[in-house]
Design a protein around this motif. Structure first.
Motif, mmCIF file in Angstrom:
data_model
loop_
_atom_site.group_PDB
_atom_site.id
_atom_site.type_symbol
_atom_site.label_atom_id
_atom_site.label_comp_id
_atom_site.label_asym_id
_atom_site.label_seq_id
_atom_site.Cartn_x
_atom_site.Cartn_y
_atom_site.Cartn_z
ATOM 1 N N ASP A 131 31.677 21.751 -30.945
ATOM 2 C CA ASP A 131 31.782 21.203 -32.310
ATOM 3 C C ASP A 131 30.581 20.321 -32.669
ATOM 4 O O ASP A 131 30.693 19.444 -33.524
ATOM 5 N N LYS A 136 29.644 19.847 -36.352
ATOM 6 C CA LYS A 136 30.692 19.348 -37.244
ATOM 7 C C LYS A 136 30.419 17.882 -37.601
ATOM 8 O O LYS A 136 30.208 17.044 -36.729
ATOM 9 N N ASN A 143 29.662 25.994 -41.082
ATOM 10 C CA ASN A 143 30.116 24.904 -40.210
ATOM 11 C C ASN A 143 29.440 23.568 -40.497
ATOM 12 O O ASN A 143 29.788 22.557 -39.896
ATOM 13 N N LYS A 158 28.339 20.267 -42.750
ATOM 14 C CA LYS A 158 28.922 19.503 -43.860
ATOM 15 C C LYS A 158 27.958 19.481 -45.037
ATOM 16 O O LYS A 158 26.728 19.518 -44.863
#
Length: 376
Positions: free
Chosen positions: A60, A63, A81, A83
């Motif tokens: 992740d 993220k 994926n 932001k």
């Protein structure tokens, strides 16, 4: 501030955007650093090496990251994926890739193209084109030596003399200069050509001979930014005639000519290739932009009457550990300018020359003046 190092999804890309040394520097800037598992394996860096430098290894990683760093431009599947508002910094290859730029704009990321870094003094340490071209020039000579059926240096032995290989470098930018230096180190007799008169002295300082039609047009053939200008048809014909005669006598020719945003200029015709001796080798560093050599094939070694045309893309990526180390330094040096040292927070100055030159997208739009969508 979270910085994420993405693993390259292109199986043919062995480089990585950070090494343990740059991770330590990011940590010193006050950043939290995360990296996707296995991102550095092809460059010889283990996950444990990143962890020892202070990074978190996690699937992740991207993220919620404020900055995502990569080698190559992210694909649509990767952008999903990230932001919105994240800075994405990579080698973006924006020319002719309008759909990819639109995808990044639509994803709401602020995309920065490292290869558009201006060639000014303060940006030298961020110059990814130079850092990677330097290694490409080196690797081009190594590939030539591997494909060539004879030794490079002159060898005088009891069994007879092996003549020195004759190497001709076409295009004397960073890659060309390194190719000259490497071929000379291996003992070859080296000649080189370029349309910019300023490089003649550099070529000769490395022990090579300069080959060019040195007329009045040649003396004016350089842009303010240090790139080669496109020459007139008349000059090109004169230079081609001189080059054609010279190439007939060469064992190895390495071509490096690229004009930003344009297809690679055709320097060597099929007729020139046929004029070379069987066993000769051509290395085309511009293969990803169409190639300088007629008959070159991406990712292949073409054989034309016993003459090999090597069309390997991403030659810097064939020295991945060195290439990643230099690229990581380029990235860190740029990112350092985007961070407020006192608050240790992101503080992008959108009026900074470095930012204006490299920023492609922001707030859902393509903002770079060179890549504005064409109005209907």
């Amino acid at each position: 501030m979270k910085i994420a190092i993405a693993k390259e999804i292109d199986a043919a890309e062995p480089r990585v955007a950070a090494v343990p040394d740059s991770v330590k520097k990011f940590k010193a800037l006050g950043a939290e650093v995360a990296i996707e598992p296995g991102a550095g394996i092809k460059s010889g860096v283990l996950d444990a090496d990143y962890q020892a430098a202070g990074a978190t290894v996690t699937a992740d990683a991207v993220k919620d990251a404020d900055i995502v760093i990569k080698v190559k431009r992210p694909e649509a599947s990767e952008l999903a994926n990230y932001k919105r508002g994240a800075l994405v910094i990579a080698i973006m290859d924006p020319y002719g890739n309008d759909a990819a730029l639109k995808s990044m704009a639509d994803a709401g990321v602020s995309a920065f193209a490292m290869e558009l870094m201006p060639r000014i003094t303060r940006a030298q340490v961020m110059d990814v084109l130079s850092s990677q071209a330097n290694l490409a020039g080196y690797r081009a000579v190594i590939e030539a030596a591997e494909a060539f059926g004879r030794a490079f240096p002159m060898m005088m032995t009891a069994a007879g003399t092996v003549p020195a290989a004759k190497v001709f470098i076409m295009g004397v930018g960073v890659a060309g200069l390194q190719a000259i230096a490497t071929a000379r180190r291996l003992g070859a007799v080296v000649t080189a050509t370029d349309v910019r008169p300023a490089v003649k002295e550099q070529v000769e300082s490395l022990g090579a001979k300069f080959v060019a039609v040195e007329d009045d047009e040649f003396k004016q053939a350089e842009t303010a930014g240090g790139y080669a200008k496109e020459m007139s048809k008349e000059y090109q014909a004169k230079q081609a005639a001189l080059t054609a005669e010279h190439i007939k006598k060469q064992d190895i020719v390495i071509t490096t000519a690229l004009i930003p945003g344009r297809p690679a200029p055709r320097l060597i015709s099929a007729e020139m290739v046929r004029s070379m001796k069987p066993g000769s080798v051509l290395i085309d560093l511009a293969v990803e932009r169409g190639g300088n050599v007629e008959g070159v094939k991406v990712g292949e070694v073409a054989d034309i009457g016993g003459v090999k045309i090597v069309g390997f893309p991403n030659l810097a990526g064939r020295v991945p550990a060195s290439a990643s180390g230099l690229y990581a330094r380029n990235l860190f040096s740029f990112i350092e300018t985007l961070v407020d040292k006192s608050t240790k927070a992101l503080a992008v100055n959108w009026d900074d020359d470095l930012v204006k030159a490299t920023a492609l997208t922001k707030d859902g739009a393509v903002i770079h003046p060179n890549f504005q969508p064409k109005s209907a």
